[in-house]
Design a protein around this motif. Structure first.
Motif, PDB file in Angstrom:
ATOM      1  N   LEU A 148       5.664   4.741   4.604  1.00 44.36           N
ATOM      2  CA  LEU A 148       5.854   5.755   3.564  1.00 44.36           C
ATOM      3  C   LEU A 148       4.753   5.665   2.533  1.00 44.36           C
ATOM      4  N   GLN A 149       4.510   6.802   1.885  1.00 43.17           N
ATOM      5  CA  GLN A 149       3.615   6.807   0.721  1.00 43.17           C
ATOM      6  C   GLN A 149       4.413   7.288  -0.485  1.00 43.17           C
ATOM      7  N   CYS A 150       4.662   8.615  -0.596  1.00 40.99           N
ATOM      8  CA  CYS A 150       5.467   9.061  -1.740  1.00 40.99           C
ATOM      9  C   CYS A 150       6.946   8.752  -1.526  1.00 40.99           C
ATOM     10  N   GLY A 151       7.362   8.650  -0.265  1.00 38.55           N
ATOM     11  CA  GLY A 151       8.741   8.279   0.036  1.00 38.55           C
ATOM     12  C   GLY A 151       9.740   9.422   0.082  1.00 38.55           C
ATOM     13  N   PHE A 152       9.264  10.636  -0.154  1.00 44.46           N
ATOM     14  CA  PHE A 152      10.222  11.751  -0.228  1.00 44.46           C
ATOM     15  C   PHE A 152      10.915  12.007   1.113  1.00 44.46           C
ATOM     16  N   CYS A 153      10.164  11.884   2.203  1.00 43.05           N
ATOM     17  CA  CYS A 153      10.730  12.183   3.524  1.00 43.05           C
ATOM     18  C   CYS A 153      11.519  11.008   4.079  1.00 43.05           C
ATOM     19  N   CYS A 194       6.525  15.029   7.205  1.00 41.80           N
ATOM     20  CA  CYS A 194       5.978  14.101   6.219  1.00 41.80           C
ATOM     21  C   CYS A 194       4.637  14.652   5.753  1.00 41.80           C
ATOM     22  N   ARG A 195       4.466  14.816   4.444  1.00 43.93           N
ATOM     23  CA  ARG A 195       3.220  15.375   3.926  1.00 43.93           C
ATOM     24  C   ARG A 195       2.183  14.294   3.679  1.00 43.93           C
ATOM     25  N   CYS A 196       2.576  13.013   3.762  1.00 44.82           N
ATOM     26  CA  CYS A 196       1.665  11.952   3.325  1.00 44.82           C
ATOM     27  C   CYS A 196       1.061  11.126   4.464  1.00 44.82           C
ATOM     28  N   THR A 197       1.902  10.589   5.336  1.00 45.65           N
ATOM     29  CA  THR A 197       1.458   9.455   6.153  1.00 45.65           C
ATOM     30  C   THR A 197       0.648   9.818   7.386  1.00 45.65           C
TER      31      THR A 197
HETATM   32  S1  FES Z   1       5.850   9.701   2.559  1.00 52.11           S
HETATM   33 FE1  FES Z   1       5.451  11.431   1.342  1.00 52.11          FE
HETATM   34  S2  FES Z   1       6.390  13.015   2.533  1.00 52.11           S
HETATM   35 FE2  FES Z   1       6.491  11.348   3.868  1.00 52.11          FE
END
Ligand code: FES
Ligand SMILES: Cc1cc2nc3c(=O)[nH]c(=O)nc-3n(C[C@H](O)[C@H](O)[C@H](O)COP(=O)(O)OP(=O)(O)OC[C@H]3O[C@@H](n4cnc5c(N)ncnc54)[C@H](O)[C@@H]3O)c2cc1C
Ligand code: FES
Lengths: 289, 163
Positions: free
Chosen positions: B99-104, B136-139
């Motif tokens: 995870l990065q932002c953790g939202f998903c 997931c928008r980040c990983t």
């Molecule tokens: S960790 Fe940011 S949307 Fe998946």
């Protein structure tokens, strides 16, 4: 996004559901998986005053072989069909179709009956049911009737079901020996509705001649399309390269796509041609075992 | 329009409330029960951030009415750690930087719980297909796949010890 208010009913028998439908008529909507209806209600594209949830009625989810048919209860979930050994063995085309619908979470809830009853030309099962020559069983205040799928998809989001009718079962004739089928779908990303989709089912006799062919098209018209000219072109043929190319051309000609974010009309028609040929090739390979 | 009384067992505890039938399960969890681990991303059934288990099956709680969950068991991200111990999936996301932002992440974990329940030894392809309803928008997903593989290995090893 929150749906408009409604009253929620949980009948525990078909009789009870039918009397609720008779009482509320056009004000009522049946809910099964809710994976098409709830998104529409959240967008306020549908604002039913009464929701009749059929999930508490026992005995509407099953997959069984009976009287030369595979019979599937209307409330059978996509996930249950995906795991069915009977469907994998006898109707690989249906297994192909289910796997390409939405994603695992949606398939845990979405039902076969809802997929057909919604009348959405973007849904995948209608084309497959057209290719397989299926029929649906509906129950209403005047009893039960069987409707061939060729007469079921009447207009954009409109089926032959009356507002007080409930779809209870889907009946698919068991393909004879020498049969095979396949469903192919072009999508922008996994789980998207089809840019174009093609269901093809063929039966080949001992001499290599095609005795039966069914072709259904997804999301290339305001209703699911049965490509009857293409089917006729294949019947009696030896399914040569030329036969397949001509049938694919006829299927493309039967489509009436409109240009949208998924592609232009020309592109979609071209994709119907490509997918029809590939789906037929896979169906033939399966038929020849 | 009439309200309905629902009894829903969430993470082992039964909650009884009067709710409007139009209340979505995700709002019931977040607003009525203050369980804000379940996220709302798209609100249009596409992103999977709101994934929870309903009687052990992963579903999108933005596309299910709370009244539909009456009499059923719901598991959310708050319910997966047991006795102060992280679930192997939670540990995997931590160890493998899943995870990065953790939202998903809550939705990814809940989806993966069912995935590993049905398929304890998934291939990379099985995992990628299995999380195809979760965005997931980040990983870039690579480390999410590794996190799920980590959990699968750990859970199988634990099972082997128990057996
Ligand atoms: S960790 Fe940011 S949307 Fe998946
Ligand atoms: C993100 C997402 C992606 C999707 N992608 C696809 C896709 O790629 N391909 C695809 O085919 N579908 C797709 N769907 C739709 C999904 O497959 C739905 O589950 C399906 O179309 C409807 O089934 P349901 O059981 O959820 O029906 P519901 O949503 O409960 O009902 C749909 C309609 O059918 C009526 N109805 C339902 N059951 C009956 C019955 N037994 N008798 C009479 N009327 C009934 C309802 O009143 C309603 O009008 C997607 C949905 C989502 C949320
Ligand atoms: S918030 Fe439910 S799927 Fe995106």
């Amino acid at each position: 996004m929150i749906p408009a208010p409604f009253d929620y009913h949980t009948p525990s028998s078909l009789d009870e559901a039918l009397s609720l439908l008779q009482e509320y008529g056009y004000e009522a909507k049946i809910l099964t998986g809710g994976q098409s209806l709830l998104p529409m209600m959240k967008l306020r594209l549908a604002e039913p005053e009464h929701i009749i949830d059929l999930n508490g009625i026992p005995g509407l989810a099953y997959i069984r072989e009976e009287d030369g048919h595979v019979k599937i209860g209307a409330l059978t979930r996509e996930a249950e069909m995906e795991e069915s050994a009977l469907i994998r063995a006898k109707l690989p085309i249906l297994h192909d179709t289910g796997k390409l619908i939405a994603d695992p979470q949606v398939r845990n809830l979405g039902t076969l009956g809802g997929n057909l009853a919604h009348g959405d030309p973007g849904n995948d099962h209608p084309a497959t049911m057209l290719a397989l020559g299926a029929r649906v069983v509906a129950i209403g205040p005047n009893g039960q009737r069987a409707i061939p799928v060729t007469e079921f998809f009447v207009d954009f989001y409109t089926t032959a079901l009356e507002p007080e009718e409930i779809l209870t079962e889907i009946q698919i004739p068991l393909p004879p020996p020498g049969s095979g089928g396949a469903y192919l779908k072009l999508e922008r990303k996994v789980g998207d509705y089809a840019t174009a989709g093609v269901a093809a089912q063929v039966t080949i006799d001992a001499t290599g001649r095609c005795t039966e062919a069914g072709i259904g098209l997804t999301n290339v018209s305001y209703v699911p399309v049965k490509a009857t000219d293409a089917e006729a072109r294949l019947r009696g043929s030896t399914l040569s390269e030329v036969d397949l190319n001509e049938a694919a051309g006829l299927a493309a000609a039967a489509s009436r796509p409109s240009s949208d974010l998924r592609g232009s009309e020309e592109y979609k028609r071209a994709m119907v041609r490509v997918l029809t040929k590939r789906a037929l090739q896979r169906a033939i390979a399966r038929a020849r075992g | 329009m009439a309200t309905r009384t629902v009894s829903i067992t969430v993470n082992g505890e039964t909650h009884t409330r009067d709710v409007e039938p139009r209340l979505l399960l995700v709002h019931f969890l977040r607003e009525n029960l203050d369980l804000t681990g379940t996220h709302i991303g798209c609100d249009t059934s596409n992103c999977g951030a709101c994934t929870v288990l309903l009687d052990g099956k992963s579903i999108k709680s933005c596309t299910l009415l709370a009244v539909q969950a009456h009499g059923k068991a719901v598991t959310t991200i708050e319910g997966v750690a047991q006795g102060g111990q992280l679930h192997p999936l939670q540990e995997g996301f931590k160890e493998k930087h899943g995870l990065q932002c953790g939202f998903c992440t809550p939705g990814m974990v809940m989806r993966a719980v069912e995935l590993l329940d049905k398929n304890p030894d998934p291939t990379e392809d099985d995992i990628r297909w299995g999380i195809s309803g979760n965005l997931c928008r980040c990983t870039g997903y690579v480390n999410i796949v590794k996190a799920i593989q980590y959990a699968a290995e750990k859970m199988q090893a634990e099972e082997a010890v128990e057996a």
